[in-house]
Enzyme design. Structure first.
Site, mmCIF file in Angstrom:
data_model
loop_
_atom_site.group_PDB
_atom_site.id
_atom_site.type_symbol
_atom_site.label_atom_id
_atom_site.label_comp_id
_atom_site.label_asym_id
_atom_site.label_seq_id
_atom_site.Cartn_x
_atom_site.Cartn_y
_atom_site.Cartn_z
ATOM 1 N N PRO A 29 18.533 12.623 5.071
ATOM 2 C CA PRO A 29 18.189 13.040 3.729
ATOM 3 C C PRO A 29 19.354 13.937 3.203
ATOM 4 O O PRO A 29 19.684 13.928 1.994
ATOM 5 C CB PRO A 29 16.795 13.866 3.709
ATOM 6 C CG PRO A 29 16.374 13.595 5.240
ATOM 7 C CD PRO A 29 17.276 12.839 5.823
ATOM 8 N N SER A 84 -4.205 -0.749 9.063
ATOM 9 C CA SER A 84 -3.607 0.111 8.191
ATOM 10 C C SER A 84 -4.653 1.075 7.904
ATOM 11 O O SER A 84 -5.877 0.981 7.990
ATOM 12 C CB SER A 84 -3.487 -0.769 6.883
ATOM 13 O OG SER A 84 -3.159 0.206 5.934
ATOM 14 N N LYS A 135 20.165 -2.209 5.164
ATOM 15 C CA LYS A 135 19.529 -2.794 4.170
ATOM 16 C C LYS A 135 21.034 -3.866 3.826
ATOM 17 O O LYS A 135 20.454 -5.177 3.464
ATOM 18 C CB LYS A 135 19.579 -1.933 3.001
ATOM 19 C CG LYS A 135 18.252 -0.833 3.365
ATOM 20 C CD LYS A 135 17.987 -0.076 1.794
ATOM 21 C CE LYS A 135 16.688 0.536 2.266
ATOM 22 N NZ LYS A 135 16.027 1.454 0.882
ATOM 23 N N ILE A 146 6.001 3.124 -3.156
ATOM 24 C CA ILE A 146 6.504 2.444 -4.385
ATOM 25 C C ILE A 146 5.835 1.122 -4.363
ATOM 26 O O ILE A 146 5.655 0.400 -5.460
ATOM 27 C CB ILE A 146 8.018 2.400 -4.271
ATOM 28 C CG1 ILE A 146 8.555 2.216 -5.608
ATOM 29 C CG2 ILE A 146 8.557 1.146 -3.434
ATOM 30 C CD1 ILE A 146 8.406 3.246 -6.744
ATOM 31 N N THR A 190 0.656 -1.387 0.171
ATOM 32 C CA THR A 190 0.030 0.144 0.048
ATOM 33 C C THR A 190 0.841 1.372 -0.066
ATOM 34 O O THR A 190 0.360 2.114 -0.008
ATOM 35 C CB THR A 190 -0.823 -0.018 1.187
ATOM 36 O OG1 THR A 190 -0.108 0.028 2.296
ATOM 37 C CG2 THR A 190 -1.766 -1.272 1.407
ATOM 38 N N THR A 223 -0.777 -6.848 4.779
ATOM 39 C CA THR A 223 -1.003 -5.330 5.204
ATOM 40 C C THR A 223 -1.474 -5.407 6.875
ATOM 41 O O THR A 223 -1.975 -6.553 7.062
ATOM 42 C CB THR A 223 -2.365 -4.565 4.508
ATOM 43 O OG1 THR A 223 -2.386 -3.517 5.015
ATOM 44 C CG2 THR A 223 -3.405 -5.305 4.441
ATOM 45 N N PRO A 248 11.927 2.480 8.227
ATOM 46 C CA PRO A 248 12.065 2.013 9.733
ATOM 47 C C PRO A 248 11.751 0.464 9.887
ATOM 48 O O PRO A 248 11.838 0.032 11.112
ATOM 49 C CB PRO A 248 10.810 2.924 10.276
ATOM 50 C CG PRO A 248 10.739 4.076 9.220
ATOM 51 C CD PRO A 248 11.155 3.627 7.977
HETATM 52 P P1 NAP Z 1 6.024 3.917 2.780
HETATM 53 O O1 NAP Z 1 5.156 4.082 1.552
HETATM 54 O O2 NAP Z 1 6.396 4.651 3.548
HETATM 55 O O3 NAP Z 1 5.541 2.508 3.619
HETATM 56 C C1 NAP Z 1 5.386 1.181 2.674
HETATM 57 C C2 NAP Z 1 4.325 0.577 3.592
HETATM 58 O O4 NAP Z 1 4.688 -0.037 4.764
HETATM 59 C C3 NAP Z 1 2.866 1.222 4.387
HETATM 60 O O5 NAP Z 1 2.039 1.513 3.305
HETATM 61 C C4 NAP Z 1 2.442 0.597 5.269
HETATM 62 O O6 NAP Z 1 1.681 -0.735 4.896
HETATM 63 C C5 NAP Z 1 3.956 -0.337 5.871
HETATM 64 N N1 NAP Z 1 4.150 0.135 7.131
HETATM 65 C C6 NAP Z 1 4.241 1.160 7.445
HETATM 66 N N2 NAP Z 1 4.506 1.595 8.945
HETATM 67 C C7 NAP Z 1 4.773 0.341 9.389
HETATM 68 C C8 NAP Z 1 4.985 -0.177 10.655
HETATM 69 N N3 NAP Z 1 5.231 0.565 11.605
HETATM 70 N N4 NAP Z 1 4.969 -1.772 10.665
HETATM 71 C C9 NAP Z 1 4.651 -2.449 9.530
HETATM 72 N N5 NAP Z 1 4.263 -1.868 8.551
HETATM 73 C C10 NAP Z 1 4.419 -0.664 8.264
HETATM 74 O O7 NAP Z 1 7.371 3.333 1.806
HETATM 75 P P2 NAP Z 1 8.032 3.898 0.742
HETATM 76 O O8 NAP Z 1 8.503 5.177 1.033
HETATM 77 O O9 NAP Z 1 7.489 3.237 -0.672
HETATM 78 O O10 NAP Z 1 9.554 3.060 0.779
HETATM 79 C C11 NAP Z 1 9.745 1.609 0.187
HETATM 80 C C12 NAP Z 1 11.203 1.492 -0.160
HETATM 81 O O11 NAP Z 1 11.574 2.480 -0.923
HETATM 82 C C13 NAP Z 1 12.283 1.891 1.227
HETATM 83 O O12 NAP Z 1 13.368 0.881 1.259
HETATM 84 C C14 NAP Z 1 12.851 3.177 0.820
HETATM 85 O O13 NAP Z 1 13.959 3.332 1.744
HETATM 86 C C15 NAP Z 1 12.719 3.203 -0.501
HETATM 87 N N6 NAP Z 1 12.686 4.564 -1.118
HETATM 88 C C16 NAP Z 1 13.480 4.892 -2.158
HETATM 89 C C17 NAP Z 1 13.202 6.263 -2.593
HETATM 90 C C18 NAP Z 1 14.339 6.399 -3.996
HETATM 91 O O14 NAP Z 1 14.294 7.611 -4.587
HETATM 92 N N7 NAP Z 1 15.029 5.722 -4.576
HETATM 93 C C19 NAP Z 1 12.600 7.344 -2.235
HETATM 94 C C20 NAP Z 1 11.821 6.744 -1.188
HETATM 95 C C21 NAP Z 1 11.859 5.595 -0.643
HETATM 96 P P3 NAP Z 1 0.245 -1.010 5.566
HETATM 97 O O15 NAP Z 1 -0.308 0.147 5.935
HETATM 98 O O16 NAP Z 1 -0.625 -1.620 4.497
HETATM 99 O O17 NAP Z 1 0.626 -1.960 6.659
HETATM 100 O O1 EMF Z 2 13.865 11.797 0.773
HETATM 101 C C1 EMF Z 2 14.812 11.073 0.480
HETATM 102 O O2 EMF Z 2 15.716 11.942 -0.022
HETATM 103 C C2 EMF Z 2 15.357 13.301 -0.014
HETATM 104 C C3 EMF Z 2 16.530 13.930 -0.269
HETATM 105 C C4 EMF Z 2 15.247 9.776 0.393
HETATM 106 C C5 EMF Z 2 13.852 8.778 0.322
HETATM 107 C C6 EMF Z 2 14.880 8.833 -0.503
HETATM 108 C C7 EMF Z 2 15.815 7.795 -0.681
HETATM 109 C C8 EMF Z 2 16.394 7.680 -1.914
HETATM 110 C C9 EMF Z 2 17.596 6.487 -2.211
HETATM 111 O O3 EMF Z 2 18.319 6.755 -3.266
HETATM 112 C C10 EMF Z 2 18.027 7.549 -4.341
HETATM 113 C C11 EMF Z 2 15.980 6.500 -0.024
HETATM 114 C C12 EMF Z 2 17.044 5.766 -0.088
HETATM 115 C C13 EMF Z 2 17.725 5.584 -1.334
HETATM 116 O O4 EMF Z 2 18.507 4.754 -1.588
#
Ligand code: NAP
Ligand code: EMF
Length: 318
Positions: free
Chosen positions: A261, A44, A134, A21, A18, A40, A88
């Site tokens: 960040p 949630s 990770k 990503i 949910t 989920t 987290p």
């Molecule tokens: P998110 O939307 O914050 O959360 C994903 C889901 O985790 C929520 O919808 C919720 O599902 C569940 N969750 C939240 N709190 C929880 C808790 N306390 N216990 C258990 N489940 C919980 O996640 P996201 O931002 O997509 O991040 C996913 C990945 O992408 C992470 O590894 C993050 O580091 C990475 N990321 C990368 C980038 C990038 O630019 N590459 C940017 C942002 C994030 P339910 O409510 O359905 O349980």
């Molecule tokens: O908010 C972010 O950055 C703002 C400056 C974090 C969530 C974005 C993030 C990006 C990543 O790679 C591009 C989290 C983990 C990553 O590896």
């Protein structure tokens, strides 16, 4: 051979489905014809989205990550597990791994990575500590000999376009540039990340591989991104640079987790961590694997902001 047809689409269970990503992964899994399961929490707050998934054919499983028997039961229904849990919850994935070991039937596990490639780059200490969590999960998966794919999706395109350009604040004429603005960063559209993740999760060529999403056309510098956006909007922005030194100082002085960040900005936009390391050895770059698919270019991602701007999001760090 019996008369029953073998169902050849892998069944996929998604944790964090949910989420920002994860929702793209759930939709992609359904679109590509996989029986799709979403794990989920019972409490949630994503009820509307869960109803939408269910109406699209997904099976919703309610449970908590510390409910071992429930995890094993859910895992025994499926072939492939994808975790898109937020930062987290990274270490909670050890519970999923323990249950995968007991279930014994999982053909592929993709943990929640999806950013900078943590086994190929290093960063300032706050981001390094983030990446270390990770890495811990990756090492535990390898040690357990569970088949895996480790995906580096680089920057979520809409997430970072919102962060860098603030397109939804149409009256804002100022843009902050991190460092010189010349380092290249890889921006991938979230819907494409969803589709490619499902393809990779079910592809024999990506078993036990690090898979990097780095389409050749998607590496842009901040200055190039701003200039593309200026051409599209007909506006000229005032650029304010924050020097590398200032960014490093912020990473040392801001309290945890606000120091993360700023350290990510340093890694991606000052050091070029998503664009500059060589992809070699056993690692795979995804963009040429599927001849009928392509990643949206940065230009196309910017066009989305002209028509139907994606909402700004901010990832959880605690
Ligand atoms: P998110 O939307 O914050 O959360 C994903 C889901 O985790 C929520 O919808 C919720 O599902 C569940 N969750 C939240 N709190 C929880 C808790 N306390 N216990 C258990 N489940 C919980 O996640 P996201 O931002 O997509 O991040 C996913 C990945 O992408 C992470 O590894 C993050 O580091 C990475 N990321 C990368 C980038 C990038 O630019 N590459 C940017 C942002 C994030 P339910 O409510 O359905 O349980
Ligand atoms: O908010 C972010 O950055 C703002 C400056 C974090 C969530 C974005 C993030 C990006 C990543 O790679 C591009 C989290 C983990 C990553 O590896």
């Amino acid at each position: 051979m019996g008369i029953t047809m073998k169902q050849n689409e892998s069944k996929i269970l998604i944790f964090g489905g949910t989420g920002y990503i994860g929702s793209h992964m759930v939709k992609a899994s359904i679109k590509l014809g996989h029986p799709t399961y979403v794990f989920t929490r019972p409490d949630s707050d994503k009820k509307v989205l869960l109803d939408e998934f269910q109406s699209m054919g997904a099976i919703i499983i309610k449970g908590r990550l510390d409910e071992h028997d429930k995890l094993v039961e859910a895992l025994r229904e499926v072939d492939v597990v994808i975790s898109a849990l937020a930062y987290p919850q990274v270490l909670d994935q050890l519970n999923i791994l323990e249950a995968i070991k007991i279930a014994g039937n999982i053909k592929r596990f993709l943990p929640s990575d999806f950013g900078v490639e943590e086994d190929r780059v290093s960063a300032l200490p706050p981001f390094e500590a983030f990446l270390d969590k990770k890495r811990r999960i990756r090492r535990a998966i390898e040690e357990a000999k569970i088949p895996y794919s480790f995906i580096s999706a680089n920057c979520y395109g809409s997430y970072f376009i919102n962060y860098l350009l603030n397109p939804s604040h149409s009256n804002k004429q100022d843009i902050t540039v991190y460092g010189s603005g010349e380092a290249k960063a890889v921006l991938n559209y979230e819907q494409d990340i969803g589709i490619y993740t499902i393809k990779v999760a079910t592809d024999p060529r990506t078993r036990n591989r690090i898979v990097v999403f780095r389409p050749p056309g998607n590496a842009v510098s901040q200055l190039e991104l701003i200039s593309l956006w200026e051409k599209k909007t007909g506006k000229i922005f005032k650029k304010t640079h924050i020097s590398e030194e200032e960014i490093v100082t912020l990473s040392q002085t801001l309290p945890d987790p606000q120091n993360i960040p700023v350290s990510i900005l340093h890694s991606v936009f000052v050091k070029g961590a998503t664009a500059d390391f060589e992809i070699g050895g056993d690692d795979v770059e995804a963009s040429s694997l599927y001849p009928d698919l392509k990643f949206s270019t940065v230009d196309e991602q910017l066009d989305v902001f002209l028509k139907n701007p994606p909402k700004p999001a901010s990832a959880a760090f605690e």
